[in-house]
Design a protein around this motif. Structure first.
Motif, short mmCIF file in Angstrom:
data_model
loop_
_atom_site.label_atom_id
_atom_site.label_comp_id
_atom_site.label_asym_id
_atom_site.label_seq_id
_atom_site.Cartn_x
_atom_site.Cartn_y
_atom_site.Cartn_z
N PRO A 173 57.55 113.44 -21.34
CA PRO A 173 59.23 113.67 -21.54
C PRO A 173 59.48 114.57 -21.33
CG PRO A 173 57.93 112.24 -23.71
CD PRO A 173 57.06 113.72 -22.63
N ASP A 174 59.13 115.47 -21.29
CA ASP A 174 59.63 117.20 -21.40
C ASP A 174 59.96 117.69 -19.31
OD1 ASP A 174 60.74 117.07 -23.73
OD2 ASP A 174 58.67 117.55 -24.80
N THR A 175 59.43 116.52 -18.39
CA THR A 175 58.01 117.28 -17.43
C THR A 175 59.86 117.56 -17.03
OG1 THR A 175 56.10 116.71 -17.53
CG2 THR A 175 57.53 116.69 -15.69
N ASP A 176 60.08 119.08 -16.66
CA ASP A 176 61.54 119.30 -15.24
C ASP A 176 61.19 118.19 -13.99
OD1 ASP A 176 63.16 121.34 -14.99
OD2 ASP A 176 62.41 120.86 -13.02
N ILE A 177 62.68 117.74 -13.45
CA ILE A 177 62.71 117.12 -13.05
C ILE A 177 61.88 117.49 -11.77
CG2 ILE A 177 64.68 116.21 -11.62
CD1 ILE A 177 64.85 114.48 -14.67
N LYS A 178 61.95 118.81 -11.21
CA LYS A 178 61.45 118.80 -10.12
C LYS A 178 59.74 118.67 -10.14
CE LYS A 178 60.29 122.84 -7.09
NZ LYS A 178 60.27 123.81 -7.03
N ASP A 179 59.33 118.80 -11.19
CA ASP A 179 58.21 117.74 -11.57
C ASP A 179 57.73 116.45 -11.22
OD1 ASP A 179 56.98 120.86 -11.32
OD2 ASP A 179 57.29 120.74 -13.25
N VAL A 180 58.56 116.46 -11.80
CA VAL A 180 58.96 114.75 -12.04
C VAL A 180 58.91 113.98 -10.26
CG1 VAL A 180 59.95 112.68 -12.22
CG2 VAL A 180 59.82 114.46 -14.09
N ILE A 181 59.86 115.04 -9.55
CA ILE A 181 60.46 114.34 -8.28
C ILE A 181 58.86 114.36 -7.66
CG2 ILE A 181 61.28 114.81 -6.53
CD1 ILE A 181 63.13 115.78 -7.65
N ILE A 182 57.86 115.48 -7.22
CA ILE A 182 57.38 116.29 -6.71
C ILE A 182 55.44 114.84 -7.64
CG2 ILE A 182 55.07 117.80 -7.27
CD1 ILE A 182 56.97 120.35 -7.45
N GLU A 183 55.94 114.17 -9.09
CA GLU A 183 54.46 113.14 -9.24
C GLU A 183 54.71 112.11 -8.33
OE1 GLU A 183 51.11 112.03 -11.16
OE2 GLU A 183 52.58 114.23 -10.58
N ILE A 184 56.01 111.56 -8.50
CA ILE A 184 56.20 110.14 -7.78
C ILE A 184 55.35 110.24 -6.17
CG2 ILE A 184 57.92 109.22 -7.26
CD1 ILE A 184 59.73 109.93 -9.70
N SER A 185 56.25 111.45 -5.67
CA SER A 185 56.24 111.55 -4.23
C SER A 185 54.25 112.05 -3.28
CB SER A 185 56.74 113.04 -3.67
OG SER A 185 58.10 112.67 -3.27
N LYS A 186 53.81 112.74 -4.66
CA LYS A 186 52.53 112.62 -4.24
C LYS A 186 51.48 111.77 -4.89
CE LYS A 186 48.43 115.26 -6.56
NZ LYS A 186 48.44 116.65 -7.70
N LYS A 187 52.07 111.02 -5.37
CA LYS A 187 51.19 109.80 -5.53
C LYS A 187 51.54 108.25 -4.79
CE LYS A 187 48.60 112.16 -9.67
NZ LYS A 187 48.62 111.30 -10.40
N MET A 188 52.88 108.55 -4.35
CA MET A 188 52.90 107.37 -3.63
C MET A 188 53.18 106.25 -4.15
SD MET A 188 51.00 109.01 -0.12
CE MET A 188 51.97 107.94 0.90
N LEU A 189 53.67 106.09 -4.97
CA LEU A 189 54.07 104.77 -5.55
C LEU A 189 55.09 104.26 -6.03
CD1 LEU A 189 50.79 104.35 -8.08
CD2 LEU A 189 51.09 103.01 -5.99
N GLY A 190 55.98 105.28 -5.47
CA GLY A 190 57.30 105.27 -5.25
C GLY A 190 57.58 104.76 -7.47
N VAL A 191 56.81 105.38 -8.49
CA VAL A 191 57.19 105.64 -9.84
C VAL A 191 56.14 106.36 -10.77
CG1 VAL A 191 55.05 103.16 -9.72
CG2 VAL A 191 57.86 103.59 -11.47
#
Length: 321
Positions: free
Chosen positions: A215-233
């Motif tokens: 819940p406390d993950t920075d938005i930049k890292d959220v974007i990186i996680e979504i992009s890296k895992k390539m599932l759009g979520v």
């Protein structure tokens, strides 16, 4: 008459004629039909189905239906049978012979040979008084009064009737055997129908990446996680429990309403109470849930613990959709 209207009229008349022929079969299903089904069911052998011409084509389809519903069956062309293939027939096999007239030359040669071997002979014919009809142990009446062909020549209504009788035979045997959807899946492991019966959510999540943030993950890292895992979520997880979800759509909406992302974390933009499915559920259930809610990904859990993501592309790849 306009050519399109004529085509439509001919097509409709063909369907009407054949549907009437099928309807007329209902009162022809009698105790002899039931006895033939029981004879096959009680036999230790296979079902050998034979015919010639268009009836041979129908025979191959009935064989496929029987094999896929728990009754071992083999096709034997009538012409080939009298030139060596009669060896296909074994002692305990039941032989189904399909012929509209029941009087074709090949049938007249083949029938006595089958009778001489001692196999049970079942006829599917439009003429009970034919050579085949009078020689068979059981006759499945596939009588039609008229072909859909305007010249009453091309096998149309008659072959449809033969196919319907074959389906009725197969479904009767299926019912006697108590053949279940699980049994069906065993015979269709590679097809989309089979996969709907055995493929589970876990079979899909285990092949995917498992995007997650806290819940406390920075938005930049959220974007990186979504992009890296390539599932759009990505799932938002706390103590292994799913507390929210963030999708590409959430990120786009955030960008359209926020001037600065500084200080924003996952819990600020996540959707709470996301749609989820048990990791042990059938994959087809995931598809239905996606369709109902208009979504393309769904989070999976196992006893409440985050298990992964199912994407609609997984279902498409497996042929579920």
């Amino acid at each position: 008459m306009d050519i399109s209207k004529k085509i439509i009229a001919v097509a409709k008349q063909t369907i009407k004629t054949e549907s009437q022929a099928i309807e007329a079969l209902i009162p022809l299903v009698d105790n002899e039909f039931a006895n033939a089904v029981q004879s096959i069911y009680n036999s230790n052998g296979r079902v050998i189905i034979t015919g010639i011409g268009k009836s041979a084509n129908i025979a191959t389809k009935i064989v496929a239906t029987l094999n896929s519903t728990g009754t071992p069956a083999i096709f034997m062309h009538a012409a080939d049978a009298i030139h060596g293939d009669l060896g296909t027939v074994q002692d305990n096999d039941s032989v189904i012979c399909i012929s509209k007239s029941g009087n074709t030359p090949e049938i007249k040669v083949l029938v006595p040979l089958i009778k001489a071997i001692g196999n049970t002979l079942i006829a599917i014919t439009s003429n009970k008084e034919s050579f085949l009809g009078t020689q068979a142990d059981y006759v499945l009446n596939a009588h039609v009064s008229h072909e859909a062909c305007p010249n009453n020549l091309a096998p149309t209504s008659s072959t449809t009737a033969q196919l319907v009788i074959g389906d009725a035979l197969a479904m009767s045997l299926l019912d006697l055997r108590g053949f279940s959807s699980e049994d069906f899946a065993k015979f269709h492991p590679g097809g989309s129908l089979g996969k709907q019966l055995y493929l589970r959510v876990s079979n899909l999540t285990e092949t995917n990446e498992k995007p997650q943030v806290s819940p406390d993950t920075d938005i930049k890292d959220v974007i990186i996680e979504i992009s890296k895992k390539m599932l759009g979520v990505t799932a938002v997880v706390e103590h292994d429990k799913i507390v929210g979800i963030i999708t590409d759509g959430d990120l786009r909406r955030m960008m359209s309403t926020t001037d600065t992302f500084k200080g924003l974390v996952a819990k600020d933009i996540m959707s709470k109470n996301p749609k989820m499915i048990d990791n042990d559920a059938m994959a087809v259930a995931a598809m239905e849930l996606m369709e109902t809610n208009g979504i393309t990904q769904i989070l999976a859990h196992s006893n409440g613990i985050y298990a992964g993501v199912v994407h609609i592309h997984n279902l498409t790849k497996e042929g579920i959709i």
